[in-house]
Design a protein around this motif. Sequence first.
Motif, mmCIF file in Angstrom:
data_model
loop_
_atom_site.group_PDB
_atom_site.id
_atom_site.type_symbol
_atom_site.label_atom_id
_atom_site.label_comp_id
_atom_site.label_asym_id
_atom_site.label_seq_id
_atom_site.Cartn_x
_atom_site.Cartn_y
_atom_site.Cartn_z
ATOM 1 N N LEU A 1 0.836 -1.192 0.000
ATOM 2 C CA LEU A 1 0.000 0.000 0.000
ATOM 3 C C LEU A 1 0.872 1.243 0.000
ATOM 4 O O LEU A 1 0.661 2.166 -0.769
ATOM 5 C CB LEU A 1 -0.914 0.001 1.227
ATOM 6 C CG LEU A 1 -1.986 -1.095 1.260
ATOM 7 C CD1 LEU A 1 -2.770 -1.021 2.563
ATOM 8 C CD2 LEU A 1 -2.921 -0.970 0.079
ATOM 9 N N ILE A 2 1.860 1.260 0.901
ATOM 10 C CA ILE A 2 2.795 2.383 0.993
ATOM 11 C C ILE A 2 4.166 1.799 1.297
ATOM 12 O O ILE A 2 4.325 1.059 2.259
ATOM 13 C CB ILE A 2 2.394 3.371 2.113
ATOM 14 C CG1 ILE A 2 1.022 3.990 1.837
ATOM 15 C CG2 ILE A 2 3.438 4.472 2.254
ATOM 16 C CD1 ILE A 2 0.547 4.930 2.925
ATOM 17 N N SER B 1 -4.509 4.575 4.314
ATOM 18 C CA SER B 1 -4.600 4.009 2.973
ATOM 19 C C SER B 1 -5.333 2.678 3.046
ATOM 20 O O SER B 1 -5.353 2.012 4.089
ATOM 21 C CB SER B 1 -3.208 3.791 2.377
ATOM 22 O OG SER B 1 -2.474 4.996 2.337
#
Length: 353
Positions: free
Chosen positions: A169-170, A180
């Motif tokens: 996601l990150i 997120s």
Amino acid sequence: MTDLDQRINQTLRERAEGSVDTGRLLAVAVVRGRQRVRRRRRAAGLALGVVAVLGLGVVTDPAGLVDSGPDVVVPGPGLPADDVVSVVPPRADDVPGAAARPDLLGADPQLLHFGFSSDGFRYLSWSVQSGVEMARLDVDGHTVTLELSASAEALPLRAPGLPALVPELITEGVFDGSVSHAPGPYGVTVWLRHWQPAPGVYARATAIADDERELLEVASALRLDQAHRCGGPLRLTTLPAGAQVTRCEVTVAPFPAAFGAALTVTGSSPGGIQVELQYAIGIAGSRTVGNREVNGKPAHIDKQTGELELLGFPKAHLTANFGWPAQGYTEADAATVLGGAQVAEHLDRPTTW
């Protein structure tokens, strides 16, 4: 499944009293889809696509994802969900929390520098290693994984709460509190948050849930003005020259049915000594006569595996593995570690740890 989970699982299967009743050992359920199970005691009968790992009751599904469903039930062997007892790491009142000393986060693997104010959370496990302090929590039937460190760089690239089939996601958290999310397997949603709960404290949390509510609940209940001992009922007071404890992990998901504590001791030699305390209500503890002595107490050495066990703990096994795959230490080193090991008198009473 962590290494400690696997070891507890193996111990329960190999050393349980009597035969294994697979019906009673159905401990977990992973629900494919978005529908949440409101109460854990009702979820066990509503499982779809379940694979139950006998013994500890670790969650896994056909994709091999641990704690990957939106609703995870971990009642333990033979116990209904409501009989699971909440366990909190023992307090270390003489140690400052992360708010006062953020530089201490992850510096001593035997200490956690945070806690929670909510009684609604239940620890599944906690750990300290490689500069990161972590807790896995059951929050209203969902598993939330929280990591804390003194620097953004200390956090591993992949959050441990992310299922294997979900893309990153990150990769580099902004730590501004934003959340997120991304689609996960079987229609669930994976949530990820980076933030700084105090100056010098970097936090990351993941959850598989319907929304971000559980992430925000954990953040609001986070306490950085307290500290806890990571080892639970186990302390190591003597180590080989030049060695130190470099990793700690405790799994208490199905307590009081079972729990495990693992500490890794390393030094200048390659490899290390893996010290484990495994407790379960089904452990017979049949071995009473050893082939060694450690500080006058009976012990047993398995030369093929390089494992030294200190005997005399009801329904528990305390071992130090200094052989394969951890090379570089000797039986004498393992005896030094076990000789100074302090184990709580009542392993089934967390308040005495």
